[in-house]
Motif scaffolding. Structure first.
Motif, mmCIF file in Angstrom:
data_model
loop_
_atom_site.group_PDB
_atom_site.id
_atom_site.type_symbol
_atom_site.label_atom_id
_atom_site.label_comp_id
_atom_site.label_asym_id
_atom_site.label_seq_id
_atom_site.Cartn_x
_atom_site.Cartn_y
_atom_site.Cartn_z
ATOM 1 N N PHE A 164 -103.218 47.775 -33.440
ATOM 2 C CA PHE A 164 -102.822 46.853 -34.509
ATOM 3 C C PHE A 164 -103.354 47.337 -35.860
ATOM 4 C CE2 PHE A 164 -104.243 43.551 -37.421
ATOM 5 C CZ PHE A 164 -103.007 43.038 -37.816
ATOM 6 N N HIS A 218 -100.950 48.199 -38.872
ATOM 7 C CA HIS A 218 -101.081 47.320 -40.041
ATOM 8 C C HIS A 218 -101.388 48.157 -41.292
ATOM 9 C CE1 HIS A 218 -101.667 43.534 -42.026
ATOM 10 N NE2 HIS A 218 -102.954 43.713 -42.261
ATOM 11 N N ASN A 278 -99.145 48.639 -44.621
ATOM 12 C CA ASN A 278 -99.674 48.221 -45.935
ATOM 13 C C ASN A 278 -99.689 49.349 -46.958
ATOM 14 O OD1 ASN A 278 -100.127 45.583 -45.211
ATOM 15 N ND2 ASN A 278 -102.156 46.014 -44.383
ATOM 16 N N HIS A 322 -90.752 39.793 -40.399
ATOM 17 C CA HIS A 322 -90.372 38.411 -40.101
ATOM 18 C C HIS A 322 -89.008 38.326 -39.413
ATOM 19 C CE1 HIS A 322 -93.653 37.664 -42.948
ATOM 20 N NE2 HIS A 322 -93.728 36.470 -42.393
ATOM 21 N N ARG A 347 -98.184 38.077 -32.674
ATOM 22 C CA ARG A 347 -99.384 37.353 -33.127
ATOM 23 C C ARG A 347 -100.147 36.780 -31.931
ATOM 24 N NH1 ARG A 347 -96.489 34.162 -38.088
ATOM 25 N NH2 ARG A 347 -96.925 35.662 -39.728
ATOM 26 N N LEU A 379 -111.897 38.546 -41.436
ATOM 27 C CA LEU A 379 -110.543 38.205 -40.998
ATOM 28 C C LEU A 379 -110.180 36.782 -41.423
ATOM 29 C CD1 LEU A 379 -108.233 39.509 -39.537
ATOM 30 C CD2 LEU A 379 -109.135 38.638 -37.386
ATOM 31 N N HIS A 382 -109.490 36.963 -45.030
ATOM 32 C CA HIS A 382 -108.263 37.741 -45.248
ATOM 33 C C HIS A 382 -107.019 36.897 -44.978
ATOM 34 C CE1 HIS A 382 -105.639 41.131 -45.382
ATOM 35 N NE2 HIS A 382 -105.382 41.133 -44.091
ATOM 36 N N LEU A 383 -107.045 36.109 -43.904
ATOM 37 C CA LEU A 383 -105.898 35.256 -43.589
ATOM 38 C C LEU A 383 -105.737 34.185 -44.673
ATOM 39 C CD1 LEU A 383 -106.265 34.846 -39.715
ATOM 40 C CD2 LEU A 383 -104.657 36.280 -40.954
ATOM 41 N N LEU A 412 -104.372 36.279 -47.887
ATOM 42 C CA LEU A 412 -103.045 36.896 -47.966
ATOM 43 C C LEU A 412 -101.988 36.302 -47.034
ATOM 44 C CD1 LEU A 412 -104.049 40.641 -48.488
ATOM 45 C CD2 LEU A 412 -103.108 39.049 -50.162
ATOM 46 N N THR A 465 -95.279 39.593 -51.137
ATOM 47 C CA THR A 465 -96.441 40.278 -50.563
ATOM 48 C C THR A 465 -97.121 41.216 -51.557
ATOM 49 O OG1 THR A 465 -95.331 40.124 -48.440
ATOM 50 C CG2 THR A 465 -97.194 41.629 -48.554
ATOM 51 N N ASN A 520 -114.287 46.899 -44.715
ATOM 52 C CA ASN A 520 -113.625 48.038 -44.072
ATOM 53 C C ASN A 520 -114.613 49.146 -43.704
ATOM 54 O OD1 ASN A 520 -110.646 47.826 -43.556
ATOM 55 N ND2 ASN A 520 -110.828 46.868 -45.559
ATOM 56 N N LEU A 554 -115.779 47.822 -40.489
ATOM 57 C CA LEU A 554 -114.731 48.053 -39.488
ATOM 58 C C LEU A 554 -114.750 49.503 -38.994
ATOM 59 C CD1 LEU A 554 -112.157 46.986 -38.012
ATOM 60 C CD2 LEU A 554 -110.842 47.757 -39.974
ATOM 61 N N ASN A 607 -107.596 52.039 -45.623
ATOM 62 C CA ASN A 607 -107.798 50.634 -46.017
ATOM 63 C C ASN A 607 -108.614 50.480 -47.297
ATOM 64 O OD1 ASN A 607 -106.272 49.386 -44.106
ATOM 65 N ND2 ASN A 607 -107.958 48.855 -42.749
HETATM 66 C C1 HEM Z 1 -106.876 46.791 -47.516
HETATM 67 C C2 HEM Z 1 -106.433 46.536 -46.349
HETATM 68 C C3 HEM Z 1 -105.474 45.442 -45.963
HETATM 69 C C4 HEM Z 1 -104.355 44.970 -46.610
HETATM 70 C C5 HEM Z 1 -103.759 45.449 -47.905
HETATM 71 C C6 HEM Z 1 -103.804 43.919 -45.795
HETATM 72 C C7 HEM Z 1 -102.685 43.167 -46.087
HETATM 73 C C8 HEM Z 1 -102.225 42.083 -45.400
HETATM 74 C C9 HEM Z 1 -101.164 41.199 -45.810
HETATM 75 C C10 HEM Z 1 -100.354 41.348 -47.096
HETATM 76 C C11 HEM Z 1 -101.004 40.246 -44.870
HETATM 77 C C12 HEM Z 1 -100.010 39.071 -44.869
HETATM 78 C C13 HEM Z 1 -98.727 39.487 -44.224
HETATM 79 C C14 HEM Z 1 -97.713 38.355 -44.253
HETATM 80 O O1 HEM Z 1 -98.069 37.210 -43.986
HETATM 81 O O2 HEM Z 1 -96.565 38.664 -44.552
HETATM 82 C C15 HEM Z 1 -101.975 40.532 -43.815
HETATM 83 C C16 HEM Z 1 -102.119 39.814 -42.654
HETATM 84 C C17 HEM Z 1 -103.007 40.120 -41.660
HETATM 85 N N1 HEM Z 1 -103.979 41.095 -41.684
HETATM 86 FE FE1 HEM Z 1 -104.264 42.416 -43.153
HETATM 87 N N2 HEM Z 1 -104.565 43.787 -44.659
HETATM 88 C C18 HEM Z 1 -105.599 44.693 -44.739
HETATM 89 C C19 HEM Z 1 -106.624 44.887 -43.808
HETATM 90 C C20 HEM Z 1 -106.700 44.206 -42.616
HETATM 91 C C21 HEM Z 1 -107.706 44.458 -41.623
HETATM 92 C C22 HEM Z 1 -108.824 45.476 -41.756
HETATM 93 C C23 HEM Z 1 -107.453 43.610 -40.572
HETATM 94 C C24 HEM Z 1 -108.159 43.441 -39.263
HETATM 95 C C25 HEM Z 1 -109.410 43.682 -39.068
HETATM 96 C C26 HEM Z 1 -106.286 42.826 -40.922
HETATM 97 C C27 HEM Z 1 -105.711 41.863 -40.127
HETATM 98 C C28 HEM Z 1 -104.668 41.057 -40.499
HETATM 99 C C29 HEM Z 1 -104.090 40.025 -39.653
HETATM 100 C C30 HEM Z 1 -104.537 39.665 -38.247
HETATM 101 C C31 HEM Z 1 -103.052 39.440 -40.372
HETATM 102 C C32 HEM Z 1 -102.121 38.307 -39.942
HETATM 103 C C33 HEM Z 1 -100.861 38.952 -39.446
HETATM 104 C C34 HEM Z 1 -99.731 37.942 -39.296
HETATM 105 O O3 HEM Z 1 -99.910 36.770 -39.529
HETATM 106 O O4 HEM Z 1 -98.637 38.383 -38.959
HETATM 107 N N3 HEM Z 1 -105.856 43.227 -42.158
HETATM 108 N N4 HEM Z 1 -102.699 41.644 -44.184
#
Ligand code: HEM
Length: 249
Positions: free
Chosen positions: A50, A54, A58, A76, A93, A149, A152-153, A156, A170, A191, A194, A235
């Motif tokens: 993942f 991811h 990104n 989506h 998810r 996390l 982050h949720l 974003l 986004t 990160n 991580l 990242n």
């Molecule tokens: C700089 C690095 C990162 C960026 C730019 C980023 C960006 C994003 C964005 C824009 C979303 C929202 C997507 C949406 O709802 O359309 C998201 C969701 C998420 N991110 Fe990140 N992310 C980063 C790092 C990480 C890391 C390191 C993790 C895990 C350790 C992570 C785990 C998640 C998870 C679990 C979601 C929810 C996914 C979902 O709801 O479908 N992300 N991220």
């Protein structure tokens, strides 16, 4: 050296001090140390997958708003028109939540089992210090990642901590988030944690799966270092280049 009997000793055995074992094979597997290590390794592998996918998605931020937004929208609509919108995304998810949950529960229970069953001493003080350092690092980096996390949720996905959040935009959401210096620093530190977690985790994953022939050690080390470095660089580059103004709206 632990015997196979030690390793498959169940938590039930330890709790009651007997050799009684669950008869259900799945419960028996789960309640043994070997079973929990397998669960940790396999769920860890899914989480590694993942994190990599991811990050690759990104990185489209460097191609511009159209590309990142298009990619987010594609996620989506995966499975359409055969399936309704977001059904496939929700399937992924749920898989991710299951992997995350199993990983944490197995880690917590293994730690408890190790604390209880420590009659076998480390061979040397150096072994003790090394093992302790690795497991403590894993625990702390694991806690940092879980807390990150949640933020982050909120930042974003739900937009609760991001005042400029607009659902569906986004690219703009990510830029608005990373332009804030404390947030960019938080992403960079999280990160780094991580990457350390991934380094230790992907190294011990092979051990847990039984692929621990010393002949493969250079390949295991190469894999662990490369994977952790790729994730860290990929990242960290995003918040770093946004906060320094190289990438923006
Ligand atoms: C700089 C690095 C990162 C960026 C730019 C980023 C960006 C994003 C964005 C824009 C979303 C929202 C997507 C949406 O709802 O359309 C998201 C969701 C998420 N991110 Fe990140 N992310 C980063 C790092 C990480 C890391 C390191 C993790 C895990 C350790 C992570 C785990 C998640 C998870 C679990 C979601 C929810 C996914 C979902 O709801 O479908 N992300 N991220």
């Amino acid at each position: 050296m632990k015997t196979l009997q030690d390793l498959t000793k169940t938590s039930d055995d330890e709790a009651v001090g007997s050799t009684r074992r669950p008869t259900n094979p799945i419960r028996r597997f789960w309640s043994s140390a070997v079973g929990k290590k397998w669960v940790m390794a396999v769920s860890g592998l899914a989480l590694l997958g993942f994190v990599l996918v991811h990050m690759v998605g990104n990185l489209k931020i460097f191609l511009g708003a159209v590309h990142l937004d298009e990619y987010a929208e594609w996620l989506h609509t995966l499975g359409e028109p055969a399936l309704p919108r977001t059904v496939v995304l929700w399937g992924m998810r749920l898989g991710l939540i299951a992997a995350f949950g199993l990983h944490i529960v197995a880690a917590a229970q293994l730690t408890r089992m190790n604390h209880k069953a420590r009659p076998v001493r480390y061979q040397s003080r150096r072994d003790y210090v090394a093992a302790n350092f690795a497991s403590r690092t894993m625990r702390w980096t694991g806690v940092i990642i879980a807390l990150f996390l949640l933020f982050h949720l909120a930042d974003l996905s739900w937009g609760t901590t991001n005042p400029d959040f607009v659902r569906g935009n986004t690219y703009d959401n990510v830029i608005a988030s990373f332009e804030r210096v404390p947030v960019a620093i938080l992403y960079i530190l999280a990160n780094i944690a991580l990457a350390i977690h991934i380094f230790h985790g992907s190294w011990s994953m092979f051990q847990s799966l039984g692929w621990n022939n010393p002949r493969w050690n250079p390949i295991r080390r190469y894999f662990a270092v490369t994977f952790a470095a790729v994730i860290a660089v990929g990242n960290i580059s995003m918040p770093l280049l946004v906060v320094t103004g190289v990438v923006g709206k």
